[in-house]
Design a protein around this motif. Structure first.
Motif, PDB file in Angstrom:
ATOM      1  N   ILE A  22       0.854  -1.174   0.000  1.00 34.16           N
ATOM      2  CA  ILE A  22       0.000   0.000   0.000  1.00 34.16           C
ATOM      3  C   ILE A  22       0.896   1.232   0.000  1.00 34.16           C
ATOM      4  N   PHE A  23       0.879   1.941  -1.124  1.00 33.38           N
ATOM      5  CA  PHE A  23       1.700   3.135  -1.305  1.00 33.38           C
ATOM      6  C   PHE A  23       0.880   4.353  -0.925  1.00 33.38           C
ATOM      7  N   LEU A  24       1.387   5.120   0.046  1.00 28.66           N
ATOM      8  CA  LEU A  24       0.688   6.294   0.568  1.00 28.66           C
ATOM      9  C   LEU A  24       1.669   7.439   0.745  1.00 28.66           C
ATOM     10  N   ASN A  25       1.137   8.642   0.772  1.00 30.83           N
ATOM     11  CA  ASN A  25       1.940   9.790   1.140  1.00 30.83           C
ATOM     12  C   ASN A  25       2.465   9.547   2.556  1.00 30.83           C
ATOM     13  N   PRO A  26       3.711   9.923   2.845  1.00 23.86           N
ATOM     14  CA  PRO A  26       4.264   9.679   4.190  1.00 23.86           C
ATOM     15  C   PRO A  26       3.400  10.227   5.328  1.00 23.86           C
ATOM     16  N   ALA A  27       2.775  11.384   5.130  1.00 21.26           N
ATOM     17  CA  ALA A  27       1.906  11.940   6.181  1.00 21.26           C
ATOM     18  C   ALA A  27       0.691  11.048   6.408  1.00 21.26           C
ATOM     19  N   ASP A  28       0.162  10.443   5.350  1.00 21.78           N
ATOM     20  CA  ASP A  28      -0.991   9.548   5.495  1.00 21.78           C
ATOM     21  C   ASP A  28      -0.598   8.237   6.167  1.00 21.78           C
ATOM     22  N   ALA A  53       6.361   9.835  -1.437  1.00 24.67           N
ATOM     23  CA  ALA A  53       6.102  11.270  -1.437  1.00 24.67           C
ATOM     24  C   ALA A  53       5.476  11.749  -2.741  1.00 24.67           C
ATOM     25  N   ALA A  54       5.536  10.943  -3.795  1.00 23.73           N
ATOM     26  CA  ALA A  54       4.941  11.325  -5.083  1.00 23.73           C
ATOM     27  C   ALA A  54       3.420  11.191  -5.067  1.00 23.73           C
ATOM     28  N   ILE A  55       2.875  10.522  -4.073  1.00 26.52           N
ATOM     29  CA  ILE A  55       1.419  10.351  -3.976  1.00 26.52           C
ATOM     30  C   ILE A  55       0.851  11.493  -3.150  1.00 26.52           C
ATOM     31  N   SER A  56      -0.166  12.151  -3.696  1.00 27.92           N
ATOM     32  CA  SER A  56      -0.812  13.254  -2.988  1.00 27.92           C
ATOM     33  C   SER A  56      -1.517  12.725  -1.745  1.00 27.92           C
ATOM     34  N   ARG A  57      -1.626  13.598  -0.745  1.00 25.00           N
ATOM     35  CA  ARG A  57      -2.363  13.224   0.468  1.00 25.00           C
ATOM     36  C   ARG A  57      -3.778  12.846   0.092  1.00 25.00           C
ATOM     37  N   GLY A  58      -4.292  11.782   0.705  1.00 25.29           N
ATOM     38  CA  GLY A  58      -5.654  11.350   0.452  1.00 25.29           C
ATOM     39  C   GLY A  58      -5.784  10.324  -0.661  1.00 25.29           C
ATOM     40  N   GLY A  59      -4.685   9.921  -1.256  1.00 27.21           N
ATOM     41  CA  GLY A  59      -4.716   8.930  -2.328  1.00 27.21           C
ATOM     42  C   GLY A  59      -3.838   7.743  -1.985  1.00 27.21           C
ATOM     43  N   CYS A  60      -3.952   6.693  -2.771  1.00 21.38           N
ATOM     44  CA  CYS A  60      -3.105   5.521  -2.560  1.00 21.38           C
ATOM     45  C   CYS A  60      -3.029   4.689  -3.832  1.00 21.38           C
ATOM     46  N   ARG A  61      -2.031   3.845  -3.889  1.00 19.39           N
ATOM     47  CA  ARG A  61      -1.904   2.792  -4.902  1.00 19.39           C
ATOM     48  C   ARG A  61      -1.717   1.505  -4.134  1.00 19.39           C
ATOM     49  N   ILE A  62      -2.341   0.442  -4.603  1.00 19.42           N
ATOM     50  CA  ILE A  62      -2.222  -0.841  -3.917  1.00 19.42           C
ATOM     51  C   ILE A  62      -1.872  -1.915  -4.937  1.00 19.42           C
ATOM     52  N   ASN A  63      -0.861  -2.694  -4.618  1.00 18.66           N
ATOM     53  CA  ASN A  63      -0.445  -3.830  -5.447  1.00 18.66           C
ATOM     54  C   ASN A  63      -0.609  -5.107  -4.642  1.00 18.66           C
ATOM     55  N   SER A  67      -2.911  -8.135  -8.960  1.00 19.96           N
ATOM     56  CA  SER A  67      -3.808  -7.005  -9.181  1.00 19.96           C
ATOM     57  C   SER A  67      -3.170  -5.709  -8.720  1.00 19.96           C
ATOM     58  N   ARG A  68      -3.655  -4.635  -9.311  1.00 14.61           N
ATOM     59  CA  ARG A  68      -3.232  -3.298  -8.929  1.00 14.61           C
ATOM     60  C   ARG A  68      -4.457  -2.405  -8.919  1.00 14.61           C
ATOM     61  N   ILE A  69      -4.461  -1.479  -8.000  1.00 16.28           N
ATOM     62  CA  ILE A  69      -5.534  -0.491  -7.977  1.00 16.28           C
ATOM     63  C   ILE A  69      -4.907   0.870  -7.732  1.00 16.28           C
ATOM     64  N   ASP A  70      -5.380   1.854  -8.483  1.00 19.16           N
ATOM     65  CA  ASP A  70      -4.857   3.211  -8.393  1.00 19.16           C
ATOM     66  C   ASP A  70      -5.974   4.101  -7.866  1.00 19.16           C
ATOM     67  N   GLU A  71      -5.850   4.513  -6.631  1.00 21.74           N
ATOM     68  CA  GLU A  71      -6.826   5.402  -6.005  1.00 21.74           C
ATOM     69  C   GLU A  71      -6.166   6.734  -5.656  1.00 21.74           C
ATOM     70  N   GLN A  72      -5.224   7.151  -6.512  1.00 26.28           N
ATOM     71  CA  GLN A  72      -4.618   8.457  -6.310  1.00 26.28           C
ATOM     72  C   GLN A  72      -5.660   9.523  -6.631  1.00 26.28           C
ATOM     73  N   LEU A  73      -5.548  10.666  -6.004  1.00 33.03           N
ATOM     74  CA  LEU A  73      -6.509  11.737  -6.234  1.00 33.03           C
ATOM     75  C   LEU A  73      -6.588  12.110  -7.703  1.00 33.03           C
ATOM     76  N   GLU A  74      -5.444  12.199  -8.352  1.00 27.22           N
ATOM     77  CA  GLU A  74      -5.422  12.598  -9.752  1.00 27.22           C
ATOM     78  C   GLU A  74      -6.179  11.599 -10.632  1.00 27.22           C
ATOM     79  N   THR A  75      -6.037  10.329 -10.347  1.00 24.44           N
ATOM     80  CA  THR A  75      -6.734   9.298 -11.113  1.00 24.44           C
ATOM     81  C   THR A  75      -8.230   9.379 -10.868  1.00 24.44           C
ATOM     82  N   ARG A  76      -8.614   9.575  -9.621  1.00 25.76           N
ATOM     83  CA  ARG A  76     -10.040   9.671  -9.298  1.00 25.76           C
ATOM     84  C   ARG A  76     -10.666  10.890  -9.957  1.00 25.76           C
ATOM     85  N   ILE A  77      -9.928  12.005 -10.014  1.00 30.75           N
ATOM     86  CA  ILE A  77     -10.430  13.213 -10.678  1.00 30.75           C
ATOM     87  C   ILE A  77     -10.599  12.948 -12.173  1.00 30.75           C
TER      88      ILE A  77
END
Length: 108
Positions: A22-28, A53-63, A67-77
């Motif tokens: 689970i890839f998350l912003n360090p603050a998350d 740190a490349a992932i915006s706060r509030g988003g994530c990528r999961i491998n 399977s892979r899922i991209d729930e980064q904010l930019e992708t959701r937008i």
């Protein structure tokens, strides 16, 4: 909110024998660990939290294994904008290093 996002994203993936990266912003990552510590609950042992740190706060990528899922904010937008414009989201050809599972069809 980040805990809810991660839980929903993990639930959308098939069961994995080796767990989830689970890839998350360090603050998350810190927020998620603190929430579980305050509740005196351990994190799911299948979750490997990876600070990115490349992932915006509030988003994530999961491998997972397959399977892979991209729930980064930019992708959701992108999904929301495409839906509003009546465009169809089509999967990109994902390479081994590419975890972005969706792209816009039509002109970009």
């Amino acid at each position: 909110l980040i805990e809810n996002l991660v839980n929903k994203a993990v639930a959308a993936l098939p069961i994995s024998n080796s767990g989830f990266d689970i890839f998350l912003n360090p603050a998350d990552v810190e927020v998620l660990r603190n929430v579980h510590a305050e509740r005196n609950e351990p994190l799911d042992p299948a979750w490997r939290l990876i600070e990115d740190a490349a992932i915006s706060r509030g988003g994530c990528r999961i491998n997972s294994d397959h399977s892979r899922i991209d729930e980064q904010l930019e992708t959701r937008i992108q999904h929301v904008v495409a839906e509003m414009l009546g465009e169809t989201m089509v999967p990109q050809q994902a390479g081994d290093d590419d975890v972005n599972g969706a792209g816009l069809s039509g002109d970009q």
